[in-house]
Write an enzyme that holds these catalytic residues in place. Structure first.
Site, mmCIF file in Angstrom:
data_model
loop_
_atom_site.group_PDB
_atom_site.id
_atom_site.type_symbol
_atom_site.label_atom_id
_atom_site.label_comp_id
_atom_site.label_asym_id
_atom_site.label_seq_id
_atom_site.Cartn_x
_atom_site.Cartn_y
_atom_site.Cartn_z
ATOM 1 C CG ASP A 215 75.089 45.008 -47.034
ATOM 2 O OD1 ASP A 215 75.841 45.779 -47.644
ATOM 3 O OD2 ASP A 215 75.469 44.319 -46.058
ATOM 4 C CE LYS A 219 78.405 43.258 -46.509
ATOM 5 N NZ LYS A 219 78.082 43.713 -45.140
#
Length: 448
Positions: A215, A219
């Site tokens: 995750d 980003k």
């Protein structure tokens, strides 16, 4: 699925209207809060946009499911394509790659602007979607894709567009920060801290994307794309998660004045052969407790930006949760609505540089290395010789005698900054020394 054909770019003032039709794709935690804001704050949003933002429907898999906030039942539908085709603005909060990618393409191809919080999709297919939006004059906005409510993407795209960003370093995943914080402050094990995060709703039943670092890596790719004006994808990010962080690692960090954080780092650098580029990495990192990132607690996020002229900037706030993330979504929706009503070109991401992604082995960083060694004369000299042989200098060295070190000792070394490849070579050679019983831990150090 037949896709609609593209229309001319929407750059002229739109015909007079009293509402913009908004299609919401996804009715989960964030989608429910976006629907609530569109409904409860309709008058405020109308004042800001100039016309009403009319929620025409919410595409979901199960129209009968119970949700965090329940909209008018007539708004829920399983026909996402029809909803997109009738919209002036699409908000995609479904997550995942498909059908989100196809639905966003369907909207952009006819010049319909899109707001999305889908970091995984942008990290894998962002360039394709940016190009399509540019061709049709649509806008693709995604503030909610990184760090929840924290306004970090607009500052990178707009406020710092006249500056040179050299580095972006941040805590970009609230779940892992919560787990590491509990391990640091309460002495919890990884398993216990993860279980608590799941009970509180910070971690999914399958937490792999969070604790594995994926995750945060998505980003990192998005942040680097905006910061450096080039295009980066998830597979160009070096990723290490937090599953191997131990209580002993935390104790060693605390003893040395550090705290462990999972950091996403994107930085300009130059390879050994002189090639200028960017290095993208995610890994557990030792940060001095007095560093601004060292004090970020719980499920909060923070992003530290270093720019040529602006210097050091930090953005801090809730990194997850329905309402905070929906706040970022609605900020994008209002900005797009204002552009549609007033006319003018979309605000597009326009890469201006070709800054290649360099291999992580070219990164320059420090490390803390913990060794189990034989407690006998000459060991320190032999260990130090390995570092010297590979051009890595030692900043601090401490011998720690523990209860289970009866047959030896623990050495805790922190290096000066060096190339990652040289640090890797040091660790590999240390494992071959007969005086070294174990390389117990290797953690990178930043922020010194």
């Amino acid at each position: 699925m037949a896709e609609p054909t593209a229309s001319a770019a929407q750059t002229a003032p739109a015909p007079a209207r009293d509402a913009l039709r908004v299609a919401l794709l996804g009715g989960g935690t964030v989608g429910s809060q976006a629907a609530r804001i569109l409904t409860e704050d309709a008058a405020v949003l109308a004042d800001r946009v100039g016309v009403r933002l009319e929620l025409t429907g919410i595409a979901v898999r199960d129209t009968a499911a119970v949700r965090d906030w329940q909209a008018d039942p007539s708004l829920y539908t399983t026909d996402a394509e029809a909803l997109v085709d009738g919209a002036d603005l699409v908000i995609e909060l479904m997550g995942g790659i498909e059908p989100a990618r196809s639905l966003i393409r369907r909207a952009l191809q006819v010049g319909t602007s899109v707001v999305t919080g889908n970091k995984a999709l942008l990290a894998e297919h962002g360039e394709e979607l940016y190009r399509l939006a540019s061709e049709t004059g649509a806008q693709l906005s995604f503030e909610a894709a990184v760090a929840g409510a924290i306004p970090i993407l607009r500052p990178l795209r707009d406020s710092l567009s006249g500056d040179t960003v050299n580095r972006v370093m941040g805590i970009a995943n609230g779940t892992t920060n919560f787990i590491l914080d509990r391990m640091d402050t309460e002495g919890a094990s990884f398993a216990d801290a993860l279980a608590e995060a799941q009970r509180l709703g910070y971690a999914e039943a399958d937490p792999t994307a969070d604790v594995g670092g994926f995750d945060a890596a998505a980003k990192a790719a998005i942040l680097a794309t905006l910061a450096f004006g080039s295009s980066y994808t998830l597979d160009q990010v070096s990723v290490e998660g937090i599953t191997e962080v131990t209580a002993e690692d935390n104790a060693a960090a605390a003893d040395a004045g550090y705290v462990i954080k999972l950091l996403a780092i994107a930085e300009r650098d130059t390879a050994r052969d002189g090639t200028a580029g960017a290095i993208l990495r995610v890994h557990p990192t030792l940060i001095p407790r007095e560093h601004p990132l060292g004090s970020v607690r719980g499920a909060y996020n923070a992003v530290f930006v270093e720019a040529e002229n602006a210097g050091q900037l930090m953005f801090y706030g809730p990194g997850a949760g329905g309402a905070p993330t929906a706040s970022a979504v609605m900020g994008d929706a209002v900005a797009i609505g204002q552009r549609i009503v007033r006319g003018g070109p979309a605000r597009l991401r326009t890469p201006v540089a070709a800054l290649p992604a360099l291999d992580v082995s070219e990164a320059r960083t420090s490390c803390m290395v913990v060794l189990r060694v034989a407690d006998q004369p000459g060991v320190l000299r032999r260990v130090a010789g390995v570092f010297e042989e590979h051009g890595v200098s030692i900043e601090t060295l401490r011998q720690v005698q523990g209860a289970d070190d009866a047959a030896g000792a623990s050495l805790r070394l922190i290096t000066h900054r060096a190339r990652q490849r040289d640090l890797d070579d040091v660790v590999a050679e240390l494992t071959t020394l007969d005086a070294v019983h174990e390389v117990a831990s290797v953690l990178r150090v930043e922020g010194n």
